[in-house]
Scaffold this motif. Structure first.
Motif, PDB file in Angstrom:
ATOM      1  N   ASN A 269       0.884  -1.293  -0.062  1.00 48.93           N
ATOM      2  CA  ASN A 269      -0.208   0.058   0.123  1.00 48.93           C
ATOM      3  C   ASN A 269       0.826   0.977  -0.646  1.00 48.93           C
ATOM      4  O   ASN A 269      -0.090   2.420  -1.127  1.00 48.93           O
TER       5      ASN A 269
ATOM      6  N   VAL B 153      -8.211   1.351  -2.082  1.00 52.04           N
ATOM      7  CA  VAL B 153      -8.770   1.708  -1.305  1.00 52.04           C
ATOM      8  C   VAL B 153      -9.870   0.640  -1.434  1.00 52.04           C
ATOM      9  O   VAL B 153     -10.771   0.008  -0.263  1.00 52.04           O
TER      10      VAL B 153
ATOM     11  N   LEU C  42      -9.003  -2.543   0.346  1.00 54.94           N
ATOM     12  CA  LEU C  42      -9.207  -2.102   1.931  1.00 54.94           C
ATOM     13  C   LEU C  42     -10.796  -1.993   2.918  1.00 54.94           C
ATOM     14  O   LEU C  42     -11.068  -2.257   3.457  1.00 54.94           O
ATOM     15  N   SER C  43     -11.662  -1.471   1.783  1.00 53.23           N
ATOM     16  CA  SER C  43     -12.555  -0.530   1.905  1.00 53.23           C
ATOM     17  C   SER C  43     -13.668  -2.284   1.924  1.00 53.23           C
ATOM     18  O   SER C  43     -14.438  -2.340   3.045  1.00 53.23           O
TER      19      SER C  43
ATOM     20  N   GLN D  71     -12.941  -4.306   5.206  1.00 54.95           N
ATOM     21  CA  GLN D  71     -12.859  -3.079   6.243  1.00 54.95           C
ATOM     22  C   GLN D  71     -14.778  -3.343   6.455  1.00 54.95           C
ATOM     23  O   GLN D  71     -15.359  -3.185   7.735  1.00 54.95           O
TER      24      GLN D  71
ATOM     25  N   ASP E  66      -3.972  -0.012   8.091  1.00 57.12           N
ATOM     26  CA  ASP E  66      -4.768   0.058   6.887  1.00 57.12           C
ATOM     27  C   ASP E  66      -5.745   1.436   7.108  1.00 57.12           C
ATOM     28  O   ASP E  66      -6.086   1.489   6.019  1.00 57.12           O
ATOM     29  N   ARG E  67      -6.255   2.185   7.710  1.00 55.82           N
ATOM     30  CA  ARG E  67      -6.989   2.860   8.029  1.00 55.82           C
ATOM     31  C   ARG E  67      -6.252   4.660   7.242  1.00 55.82           C
ATOM     32  O   ARG E  67      -7.053   5.294   7.024  1.00 55.82           O
TER      33      ARG E  67
ATOM     34  N   HIS F 243      -3.809   3.949   5.060  1.00 56.36           N
ATOM     35  CA  HIS F 243      -3.230   4.279   3.792  1.00 56.36           C
ATOM     36  C   HIS F 243      -4.518   4.593   2.916  1.00 56.36           C
ATOM     37  O   HIS F 243      -4.965   4.720   2.125  1.00 56.36           O
ATOM     38  N   LEU F 244      -5.919   3.995   3.525  1.00 54.35           N
ATOM     39  CA  LEU F 244      -7.184   4.114   3.423  1.00 54.35           C
ATOM     40  C   LEU F 244      -8.098   5.031   2.780  1.00 54.35           C
ATOM     41  O   LEU F 244      -8.046   5.858   2.004  1.00 54.35           O
ATOM     42  N   ASN F 245      -7.746   5.899   3.749  1.00 55.78           N
ATOM     43  CA  ASN F 245      -7.534   7.461   4.110  1.00 55.78           C
ATOM     44  C   ASN F 245      -7.185   8.226   3.023  1.00 55.78           C
ATOM     45  O   ASN F 245      -7.352   9.558   2.623  1.00 55.78           O
TER      46      ASN F 245
ATOM     47  N   GLU G 219     -17.040   5.356  -3.110  1.00 59.08           N
ATOM     48  CA  GLU G 219     -17.353   4.365  -1.982  1.00 59.08           C
ATOM     49  C   GLU G 219     -18.325   3.978  -2.430  1.00 59.08           C
ATOM     50  O   GLU G 219     -18.443   2.729  -2.070  1.00 59.08           O
TER      51      GLU G 219
ATOM     52  N   SER H 105     -16.920   1.129  -4.388  1.00 58.07           N
ATOM     53  CA  SER H 105     -16.063   0.484  -3.224  1.00 58.07           C
ATOM     54  C   SER H 105     -17.069  -0.590  -2.671  1.00 58.07           C
ATOM     55  O   SER H 105     -16.265  -1.751  -2.195  1.00 58.07           O
TER      56      SER H 105
END
Length: 163
Positions: free
Chosen positions: A90, A106, A109-110, A113, A122-123, A125-127, A153, A156
């Motif tokens: 990532n 994204v 990771l979504s 999640q 991970d959060r 990297h996602l953000n 979103e 995803s």
């Protein structure tokens, strides 16, 4: 690269070439410099033209932006279950500045999640992936970053389509 060109840098986002000039420093003959400005960080960066980072590129077109959103929706890959391998991959995607890499990170990771809470890394990297995609896609599509984030979103969460 010309004065007024818009550019993208993975660490600073969308920028503009403010000027191209020649300067002499420390007895060195006049060297070509590029003055860049990145609004997100309110950063002005003067860099030798020969030393421009390889990850600076022109921002994507609206057509490419639409392909990125479709890629988020249809990507069926899976991120590594091993946190260290996943984190390294990532971070490499972030450093490279490839929007397809952001899109896959994204999406992956979504999906993770939805199943379990993400780790702090991970959060983060996602953000970052969402932030970087939103900035560039909103510029390309002429939409607000909030609207683009909604599109990302939605893409995803959607179930992948059959190939």
């Amino acid at each position: 690269m010309n004065q007024g060109d818009r550019i993208f840098h993975p660490g600073h986002g969308i920028g503009i070439v403010e000027s191209i000039l020649k300067k002499s420093f420390s007895g060195e003959d006049k060297t070509k410099f590029v003055k860049l400005y990145f609004e997100r960080d309110d950063l002005t960066w003067l860099v030798r033209a020969n030393d421009l980072p390889s990850n600076i590129r022109f921002p994507m077109s609206a057509q490419e932006a639409k392909k990125i959103i479709k890629h988020v929706k249809s990507w069926q890959g899976k991120l590594s279950e091993q946190w260290k391998t996943r984190s390294t991959a990532n971070q490499a995607a972030i450093d490279k500045g490839d929007p397809y890499g952001y899109a896959e990170m994204v999406k992956g990771l979504s999906v993770m999640q939805e199943e379990n809470p993400l780790s702090m890394t991970d959060r983060r990297h996602l953000n970052l992936g969402i932030k970087f995609l939103c900035e560039e896609l909103s510029s390309a599509l002429g939409k607000t970053q909030e609207r683009v984030q909604q599109l990302i979103e939605e893409a995803s969460r959607s179930k992948p389509t059959a190939a």
